[in-house]
Design a protein around this motif. Structure first.
Motif, short mmCIF file in Angstrom:
data_model
loop_
_atom_site.label_atom_id
_atom_site.label_comp_id
_atom_site.label_asym_id
_atom_site.label_seq_id
_atom_site.Cartn_x
_atom_site.Cartn_y
_atom_site.Cartn_z
N ALA A 84 0.83 -1.21 0.00
CA ALA A 84 0.00 0.00 0.00
C ALA A 84 0.86 1.25 0.00
O ALA A 84 0.51 2.26 -0.63
CB ALA A 84 -0.94 0.00 1.20
N VAL A 88 0.02 0.06 -4.15
CA VAL A 88 -0.66 -1.15 -4.61
C VAL A 88 -1.39 -1.79 -3.44
O VAL A 88 -0.80 -2.00 -2.38
CB VAL A 88 0.34 -2.16 -5.21
CG1 VAL A 88 -0.40 -3.43 -5.65
CG2 VAL A 88 1.10 -1.55 -6.38
N VAL A 89 -2.66 -2.07 -3.61
CA VAL A 89 -3.45 -2.71 -2.55
C VAL A 89 -3.44 -4.22 -2.81
O VAL A 89 -3.85 -4.69 -3.87
CB VAL A 89 -4.90 -2.19 -2.52
CG1 VAL A 89 -5.70 -2.91 -1.43
CG2 VAL A 89 -4.91 -0.69 -2.29
N ARG A 90 -2.94 -4.96 -1.82
CA ARG A 90 -2.89 -6.42 -1.91
C ARG A 90 -3.44 -7.03 -0.63
O ARG A 90 -3.84 -6.33 0.27
CB ARG A 90 -1.44 -6.88 -2.13
CG ARG A 90 -0.85 -6.52 -3.48
CD ARG A 90 0.58 -6.96 -3.57
NE ARG A 90 1.16 -6.64 -4.86
CZ ARG A 90 2.45 -6.65 -5.11
NH1 ARG A 90 3.31 -6.94 -4.16
NH2 ARG A 90 2.88 -6.35 -6.33
N TYR A 113 -14.78 -3.12 -7.03
CA TYR A 113 -13.59 -3.30 -6.19
C TYR A 113 -12.53 -4.13 -6.94
O TYR A 113 -11.35 -3.80 -6.92
CB TYR A 113 -14.00 -4.00 -4.90
CG TYR A 113 -12.90 -4.13 -3.88
CD1 TYR A 113 -12.58 -3.07 -3.04
CD2 TYR A 113 -12.19 -5.31 -3.74
CE1 TYR A 113 -11.57 -3.18 -2.09
CE2 TYR A 113 -11.18 -5.44 -2.80
CZ TYR A 113 -10.87 -4.37 -1.98
OH TYR A 113 -9.87 -4.49 -1.04
N ARG A 114 -12.98 -5.19 -7.57
CA ARG A 114 -12.08 -6.05 -8.32
C ARG A 114 -11.39 -5.29 -9.45
O ARG A 114 -10.20 -5.49 -9.72
CB ARG A 114 -12.85 -7.24 -8.88
CG ARG A 114 -12.05 -8.18 -9.75
CD ARG A 114 -11.11 -9.01 -8.93
NE ARG A 114 -10.46 -10.03 -9.73
CZ ARG A 114 -9.54 -10.87 -9.27
NH1 ARG A 114 -9.19 -10.81 -8.01
NH2 ARG A 114 -9.00 -11.76 -10.06
N ARG A 116 -10.62 -2.18 -9.53
CA ARG A 116 -9.61 -1.27 -8.99
C ARG A 116 -8.46 -2.00 -8.30
O ARG A 116 -7.31 -1.53 -8.34
CB ARG A 116 -10.25 -0.32 -7.98
CG ARG A 116 -11.28 0.63 -8.53
CD ARG A 116 -11.66 1.65 -7.47
NE ARG A 116 -12.89 2.36 -7.78
CZ ARG A 116 -13.44 3.30 -7.02
NH1 ARG A 116 -12.85 3.63 -5.89
NH2 ARG A 116 -14.57 3.89 -7.37
N HIS A 117 -8.76 -3.13 -7.68
CA HIS A 117 -7.76 -3.81 -6.85
C HIS A 117 -7.75 -5.31 -7.15
O HIS A 117 -8.15 -6.13 -6.32
CB HIS A 117 -8.05 -3.56 -5.37
CG HIS A 117 -8.25 -2.11 -5.03
ND1 HIS A 117 -7.22 -1.19 -5.08
CD2 HIS A 117 -9.36 -1.42 -4.67
CE1 HIS A 117 -7.68 0.00 -4.74
NE2 HIS A 117 -8.97 -0.12 -4.50
N ASP A 119 -5.46 -7.43 -7.13
CA ASP A 119 -4.54 -8.25 -6.35
C ASP A 119 -5.08 -8.63 -4.97
O ASP A 119 -4.41 -9.33 -4.21
CB ASP A 119 -3.20 -7.53 -6.16
CG ASP A 119 -2.47 -7.34 -7.48
OD1 ASP A 119 -2.59 -8.22 -8.35
OD2 ASP A 119 -1.78 -6.31 -7.65
N VAL A 120 -6.27 -8.17 -4.63
CA VAL A 120 -6.86 -8.49 -3.33
C VAL A 120 -7.73 -9.74 -3.48
O VAL A 120 -8.56 -9.84 -4.39
CB VAL A 120 -7.72 -7.33 -2.79
CG1 VAL A 120 -8.40 -7.73 -1.49
CG2 VAL A 120 -6.86 -6.10 -2.57
N ALA A 282 -6.71 -3.08 2.41
CA ALA A 282 -7.80 -3.66 1.61
C ALA A 282 -9.16 -3.17 2.11
O ALA A 282 -10.07 -2.92 1.32
CB ALA A 282 -7.73 -5.19 1.65
N ALA A 285 -9.63 0.42 1.10
CA ALA A 285 -9.93 0.49 -0.33
C ALA A 285 -11.41 0.18 -0.58
O ALA A 285 -12.04 0.81 -1.44
CB ALA A 285 -9.05 -0.50 -1.09
#
Length: 299
Positions: A84, A88-90, A113-114, A116-117, A119-120, A282, A285
């Protein structure tokens, strides 16, 4: 001792099977067994009692498991925080959802959400509002969509009200009240009711409304699933009080059901809830996707 050994211990504790644990961790069983045995020698206690047919945590293993989970969660959080900081949000986001959520379209929110992020990893859990709130407090969930009786808030959590909703009476299409423009609780107190299990927040919404009106009703059928409640009503076995925003779209597509407004019926608040203590990247986010601004982290 290393994090991989801790992951092996957690996997065996979750599955109570060395073969399935190895499959989950994507290693051969002999390697997993060897690493756990080495860990047991290092800590000086047996973590698992095992035979050719059965695996169980020992008392020492159960105590060790608590710290192992905490260590792994802290390691995952460290990685997520570092990512973060680099923009990068993971990591992992555990989301709780009541089945009657209507204030937001949860799949649509998860889709945004997917996007935008990516990797979560999102984990979904459904359940009762009180159980989901307790899971947030215990660190098992990051965020949840809840429904509670008017005037009640989830204790010890950050919350925002998503919607205020009224219950409607749900009856079988051939019921004597089908087509009525509205009813009061006094007019339906003698009906046979289908409702959620006693003691749950979903049941409390209706129980409180009748208690406030000084009325007693007969709940002949209790169910833990709203789908079953709807099916019982559609069969004419009873009537139900359900949140309007949730049931109306379903009733519009089901000719077996009719909805009637209730003047003094139950009211519900839908909440978004998350932990007061240092929400993960996460989680923050997700709050951003929902347009919610969290307060500053608390110690």
């Amino acid at each position: 001792m290393d994090l991989q050994q801790l992951r092996y211990v957690v996997a065996v504790a979750d599955t109570l099977n060395f073969t399935r644990a190895a499959e989950r961790c994507q290693v051969v069983q002999s390697a997993l067994s060897h690493r756990i045995a080495a860990l047991e020698r290092e800590v000086g206690v047996r973590l698992f009692a095992r035979s050719s047919r059965r695996v169980e945590l020992t008392g020492a293993g159960a105590a060790f498991l608590v710290g192992a989970r905490e260590c792994l969660a802290a390691a995952d959080r460290a990685v997520a925080d570092a990512a973060a900081a680099a923009g990068v949000v993971r990591g992992r986001l555990a989301v709780g959802v009541i089945v009657t959520t209507a204030a937001v379209d949860v799949p649509e929110v998860l889709q945004r959400y997917r996007a935008r992020h990516p990797d979560v990893r999102v984990v979904l859990r459904s359940g009762r509002s009180d159980d989901l709130a307790a899971a947030i407090r215990a660190g098992e969930l990051d965020i949840a969509f809840l429904g509670l009786p008017e005037g009640e808030r989830p204790a010890g959590l950050e919350t925002v009200v998503l919607d205020h909703d009224r219950h409607v009476l749900v009856v079988e299409a051939g019921h004597r009240l089908a087509g009525a423009s509205g009813v009061a609780l006094t007019e339906i107190t003698d009906e046979t009711f289908v409702d959620f299990v006693a003691g749950t927040p979903a049941r409390a919404q209706s129980d409180r409304a009748f208690a406030t009106a000084g009325l007693v009703r007969d709940v002949a059928y209790e169910a833990g699933m709203v789908e079953l409640i709807i099916r019982l009503v559609a069969r004419g076995l009873g009537v139900a009080l359900l949140p309007q925003a949730f049931i109306r779209p379903l009733a519009e597509d089901d000719p077996r059901l009719a909805l009637i407004p209730v003047a003094d019926g139950p009211r519900r608040l839908e909440y978004l809830a998350w932990s007061r203590f240092n929400p993960s990247p996460a989680t923050r986010a997700m709050l951003d996707v929902l347009g919610v601004r969290p307060s500053s982290p608390r110690s």
